[in-house]
Write a protein that holds these residues in place. Sequence first.
Motif, short mmCIF file in Angstrom:
data_model
loop_
_atom_site.label_atom_id
_atom_site.label_comp_id
_atom_site.label_asym_id
_atom_site.label_seq_id
_atom_site.Cartn_x
_atom_site.Cartn_y
_atom_site.Cartn_z
N LYS A 32 36.81 -22.52 127.50
CA LYS A 32 37.59 -23.20 126.47
C LYS A 32 38.49 -22.20 125.74
O LYS A 32 38.09 -21.07 125.45
N GLY A 33 39.74 -22.58 125.49
CA GLY A 33 40.62 -21.80 124.64
C GLY A 33 41.26 -20.60 125.31
O GLY A 33 41.36 -19.52 124.70
N LYS A 34 41.72 -20.75 126.57
CA LYS A 34 42.42 -19.66 127.26
C LYS A 34 43.61 -20.22 128.02
O LYS A 34 43.63 -21.39 128.40
N ILE A 35 44.59 -19.35 128.25
CA ILE A 35 45.68 -19.68 129.15
C ILE A 35 45.48 -18.86 130.42
O ILE A 35 45.45 -17.63 130.37
N TYR A 36 45.32 -19.57 131.53
CA TYR A 36 45.13 -18.91 132.82
C TYR A 36 46.40 -19.02 133.65
O TYR A 36 47.08 -20.06 133.65
N THR A 190 46.00 -25.65 118.84
CA THR A 190 44.91 -26.52 119.27
C THR A 190 43.76 -25.80 119.96
O THR A 190 42.64 -26.35 120.00
N GLY A 191 43.99 -24.62 120.55
CA GLY A 191 42.94 -23.95 121.30
C GLY A 191 42.61 -24.63 122.61
O GLY A 191 41.51 -24.42 123.18
N ARG A 192 43.55 -25.45 123.13
CA ARG A 192 43.33 -26.08 124.43
C ARG A 192 43.33 -25.03 125.54
O ARG A 192 43.83 -23.92 125.36
N THR A 193 42.75 -25.39 126.67
CA THR A 193 42.78 -24.54 127.85
C THR A 193 43.92 -24.98 128.75
O THR A 193 44.04 -26.17 129.07
N PHE A 194 44.76 -24.03 129.16
CA PHE A 194 45.86 -24.33 130.07
C PHE A 194 45.71 -23.49 131.33
O PHE A 194 45.38 -22.31 131.26
N VAL A 195 45.96 -24.11 132.47
CA VAL A 195 46.07 -23.40 133.75
C VAL A 195 47.48 -23.66 134.26
O VAL A 195 47.86 -24.81 134.50
#
Length: 297
Positions: A32-36, A190-195
């Motif tokens: 949770k909470g990372k940009i990959y 928001t702290g969303r996770t993005f790939v």
Amino acid sequence: MEERMEQLICENITKNYKSKDALDSVNLTLAKGKIYGLIGRNGAGKTTLLSILSAQNPPSEGSVVLETEEGRLSVWENEKALSHICFSRELNVGKNTALSATKVKDYLRTASVYLPYWDQELADELIRKFHLDVKQKIGKLSKGMVSMVTIIVALASKADFTFLDEPVSGLDVVAREQFYRILLEEFTETGRTFVVSTHIMEEAADLFEEVIILKEGKLLLKENTEELLESCLHISGKAEEVDRATEGLEKHYEERLGRSKSVMVRLKPGQELPDAEVTVQPMKLEKVFVALCGEEA
């Protein structure tokens, strides 16, 4: 209090298409909470992996689960789990298709129905920023504007785990910079996770906290981007000096020109280069990727 997803985990994911393995025993955890950044050559399995993670495509073997405070939820045919996942994939707009004849506003309205956390205010803001004509049919849009539509769906979905497949395809350099800025703002808020799966690595490299590299259907690495780049060095000079400096180290993509030689080394924790008459240069993500996944000279 709204439940938030903690981790998305794929366990031993394999996908077979007739005689070809598109994915081979992939184990991957998205926190949770990372940009990959998801990178790989054409056919490496990037789109297949994202489609399986979002339950748009069933794996031949393995499973995908969301790990929450309440336990583990399989994503397959699980409305509760899927409500937190959005895969906004590149639209393939062919002539004389239903999608080609669909107006942008109708496409976005349909997306809002299927994505339970849809943020219409954000969608409207992005429509204005991107100067998108929502009355236009998708088949009449430029490639860049079609990409804008997929970006709007991804960001306005507000999904905890959001996947974007080649989101900047067709965008000019100004629009790409605008997208990266908006993505970073949304992530910070928001702290969303993005790939983000992309072939345009250098522009986006600073966004990626971690990089995931697929090679021929296998997970080659998943590492902190900064640490990966710090561990990779380009060594060049006289062949005998390069050989002496890199003896016992992990080496990739060796090239020779006469008596000269160059190679990428990947240092393990605690390793250092010995003193030698060689040129040592840092490497950017694109060059590291080529060294790891390109054809050896």
